[in-house]
Design a protein around this motif. Structure first.
Motif, mmCIF file in Angstrom:
data_model
loop_
_atom_site.group_PDB
_atom_site.id
_atom_site.type_symbol
_atom_site.label_atom_id
_atom_site.label_comp_id
_atom_site.label_asym_id
_atom_site.label_seq_id
_atom_site.Cartn_x
_atom_site.Cartn_y
_atom_site.Cartn_z
ATOM 1 N N GLN A 1 -8.841 0.180 8.355
ATOM 2 C CA GLN A 1 -8.228 -0.273 7.115
ATOM 3 C C GLN A 1 -9.266 -0.956 6.251
ATOM 4 O OE1 GLN A 1 -4.312 -1.846 9.424
ATOM 5 N NE2 GLN A 1 -4.320 -2.255 7.219
ATOM 6 N N THR A 2 -9.230 -0.675 4.963
ATOM 7 C CA THR A 2 -10.115 -1.350 4.015
ATOM 8 C C THR A 2 -9.321 -1.763 2.795
ATOM 9 O OG1 THR A 2 -10.730 0.794 3.043
ATOM 10 C CG2 THR A 2 -12.198 -0.121 4.742
ATOM 11 N N PRO A 3 -9.622 -2.938 2.228
ATOM 12 C CA PRO A 3 -10.503 -3.957 2.784
ATOM 13 C C PRO A 3 -9.828 -4.711 3.917
ATOM 14 C CG PRO A 3 -9.420 -4.806 0.832
ATOM 15 C CD PRO A 3 -8.968 -3.377 0.971
ATOM 16 N N ARG A 4 -10.547 -5.543 4.614
ATOM 17 C CA ARG A 4 -9.962 -6.365 5.672
ATOM 18 C C ARG A 4 -9.345 -7.630 5.094
ATOM 19 N NH1 ARG A 4 -11.419 -5.992 10.789
ATOM 20 N NH2 ARG A 4 -9.550 -7.307 10.948
ATOM 21 N N ASN A 5 -9.911 -8.105 4.030
ATOM 22 C CA ASN A 5 -9.384 -9.276 3.331
ATOM 23 C C ASN A 5 -9.482 -9.034 1.835
ATOM 24 O OD1 ASN A 5 -9.057 -11.525 5.550
ATOM 25 N ND2 ASN A 5 -11.005 -10.525 5.960
ATOM 26 N N SER B 1 1.771 -4.038 -9.421
ATOM 27 C CA SER B 1 1.581 -5.288 -10.150
ATOM 28 C C SER B 1 1.837 -6.418 -9.163
ATOM 29 C CB SER B 1 2.543 -5.368 -11.336
ATOM 30 O OG SER B 1 2.371 -6.579 -12.037
ATOM 31 N N ALA B 2 0.766 -6.880 -8.547
ATOM 32 C CA ALA B 2 0.895 -7.817 -7.427
ATOM 33 C C ALA B 2 1.588 -9.116 -7.838
ATOM 34 C CB ALA B 2 -0.485 -8.120 -6.860
ATOM 35 N N ILE B 3 2.394 -9.636 -6.922
ATOM 36 C CA ILE B 3 3.067 -10.914 -7.114
ATOM 37 C C ILE B 3 2.826 -11.781 -5.884
ATOM 38 C CG2 ILE B 3 4.829 -10.053 -8.706
ATOM 39 C CD1 ILE B 3 6.737 -9.821 -6.378
ATOM 40 N N PRO B 4 2.921 -13.106 -6.027
ATOM 41 C CA PRO B 4 2.594 -13.999 -4.905
ATOM 42 C C PRO B 4 3.389 -13.736 -3.630
ATOM 43 C CG PRO B 4 2.579 -15.249 -6.934
ATOM 44 C CD PRO B 4 3.090 -13.879 -7.296
ATOM 45 N N ASN B 5 4.647 -13.304 -3.723
ATOM 46 C CA ASN B 5 5.387 -13.092 -2.468
ATOM 47 C C ASN B 5 4.991 -11.802 -1.753
ATOM 48 O OD1 ASN B 5 6.862 -11.003 -3.607
ATOM 49 N ND2 ASN B 5 8.828 -12.053 -3.504
ATOM 50 N N GLN B 6 3.991 -11.106 -2.285
ATOM 51 C CA GLN B 6 3.400 -9.981 -1.556
ATOM 52 C C GLN B 6 2.195 -10.428 -0.720
ATOM 53 O OE1 GLN B 6 3.011 -7.289 -4.988
ATOM 54 N NE2 GLN B 6 4.521 -5.946 -4.012
ATOM 55 N N GLY C 1 -5.529 -4.447 10.328
ATOM 56 C CA GLY C 1 -4.813 -5.232 9.341
ATOM 57 C C GLY C 1 -5.655 -5.593 8.127
ATOM 58 N N THR C 2 -4.973 -5.782 7.020
ATOM 59 C CA THR C 2 -5.582 -6.290 5.780
ATOM 60 C C THR C 2 -4.843 -7.561 5.394
ATOM 61 O OG1 THR C 2 -6.247 -4.122 4.928
ATOM 62 C CG2 THR C 2 -5.956 -5.906 3.323
ATOM 63 N N ARG C 3 -5.599 -8.636 5.289
ATOM 64 C CA ARG C 3 -4.985 -9.905 4.881
ATOM 65 C C ARG C 3 -5.082 -10.013 3.371
ATOM 66 N NH1 ARG C 3 -3.218 -13.920 7.851
ATOM 67 N NH2 ARG C 3 -4.252 -13.088 9.722
ATOM 68 N N LEU C 4 -3.931 -10.039 2.699
ATOM 69 C CA LEU C 4 -3.871 -10.060 1.239
ATOM 70 C C LEU C 4 -3.314 -11.385 0.743
ATOM 71 C CD1 LEU C 4 -4.034 -8.609 -1.533
ATOM 72 C CD2 LEU C 4 -1.685 -7.841 -1.133
ATOM 73 N N LEU C 5 -4.017 -11.982 -0.207
ATOM 74 C CA LEU C 5 -3.565 -13.210 -0.859
ATOM 75 C C LEU C 5 -3.432 -12.933 -2.349
ATOM 76 C CD1 LEU C 5 -2.955 -16.255 -0.991
ATOM 77 C CD2 LEU C 5 -5.426 -16.660 -1.107
ATOM 78 N N VAL C 6 -2.226 -13.149 -2.875
ATOM 79 C CA VAL C 6 -1.979 -12.968 -4.302
ATOM 80 C C VAL C 6 -1.794 -14.341 -4.934
ATOM 81 C CG1 VAL C 6 -0.553 -11.881 -6.066
ATOM 82 C CG2 VAL C 6 -0.846 -10.757 -3.842
ATOM 83 N N LEU C 7 -2.677 -14.676 -5.846
ATOM 84 C CA LEU C 7 -2.631 -15.996 -6.480
ATOM 85 C C LEU C 7 -1.789 -15.988 -7.746
ATOM 86 C CD1 LEU C 7 -6.385 -16.927 -6.019
ATOM 87 C CD2 LEU C 7 -4.448 -17.645 -4.622
#
Lengths: 111, 110
Positions: B6-10, B80-85, B104-110
């Motif tokens: 999986q890419t990216p990892r973070n 359209s990314a949102i924080p609860n994603q 896994g990919t760890r995703l943070l949406v600010l």
């Protein structure tokens, strides 16, 4: 709607202890049940898969049982080791396709 | 080499941005899946594909789309990314019963 519950959410045991992880599901009409191990940064690894017609499966120090009528499965780990520390996930595949996962039990084995 | 990558990892992104998570497998499996994992919850199925021409919605597909570019590749897009994603996203493959997961990919949406 099928729901999968795992108790306890976390467990800490000393090395060498035998332990049991529990999984319960609400609908007994399942195709199979699978136990996974999750390590940080490494995804999930399948440990054991039990078909609906089976009662248990064994792999090394691991034994998984299935009782469909009561909606329960257990994962027995014999002679636990620090390397067994991980999160253990139970997953049920209903008759159909979509697999339903429990939230997992986080296991810590102390040396 | 890993069977499922999986890419990216973070990834850190901002609200409203479009992002794509990619998954590749070398196991030769026809079936591929995208899940998300949130703390205290089990994995939830977003989309799955039985072959290149087959795409199906899972239980939480709203806000996501997928593309099966080839047997070995399955991409997940957040339009359209949102924080609860914000979550940990897993790709998986299977031939029959057993699913094989990527890291896994760890995703943070600010």
């Amino acid at each position: 709607k099928q729901e999968v519950t795992q108790i306890p959410a976390a467990l800490s045991v000393p090395e060498g202890e035998n332990l049991v992880l529990n999984c319960s599901f609400t609908d007994s009409a399942i195709y199979n049940l699978q136990w996974f191990r999750q390590d940080p940064g490494k995804g999930l690894t399948s440990l054991l898969l039990i078909q609906s017609s089976q009662r248990e499966q064994t792999s090394g120090r691991l034994n998984a049982s299935l009782d469909k009528s009561s909606g329960r499965s257990t994962l027995y780990i014999a002679a636990s080791q620090p390397g067994d520390s991980a999160t253990y996930l139970c997953a049920v595949r209903p008759i159909g396709f979509k697999t339903i996962f429990g939230a997992g039990t986080r296991l810590f084995v102390k040396a | 080499d890993a069977d499922v990558t999986q890419t990216p990892r973070n990834r850190i992104t901002k609200t409203g941005k479009r992002i794509m998570l990619e998954c590749s497998q070398t196991k030769g499996h026809d079936r591929m899946y995208w899940y998300r994992q949130d703390p205290g919850l089990g994995l939830r199925l977003i989309y799955y594909s039985f072959d290149v021409k087959d795409i199906n919605k899972g239980e939480i597909s709203d806000g996501y789309s997928v593309s099966r570019q080839a047997q070995a590749k399955f991409s997940l897009s957040l339009e359209s990314a949102i924080p609860n994603q914000t979550a940990l996203y897993f790709c998986a493959t299977s031939a029959k019963e057993t699913q094989y997961f990527g890291p896994g990919t760890r995703l943070l949406v600010l």
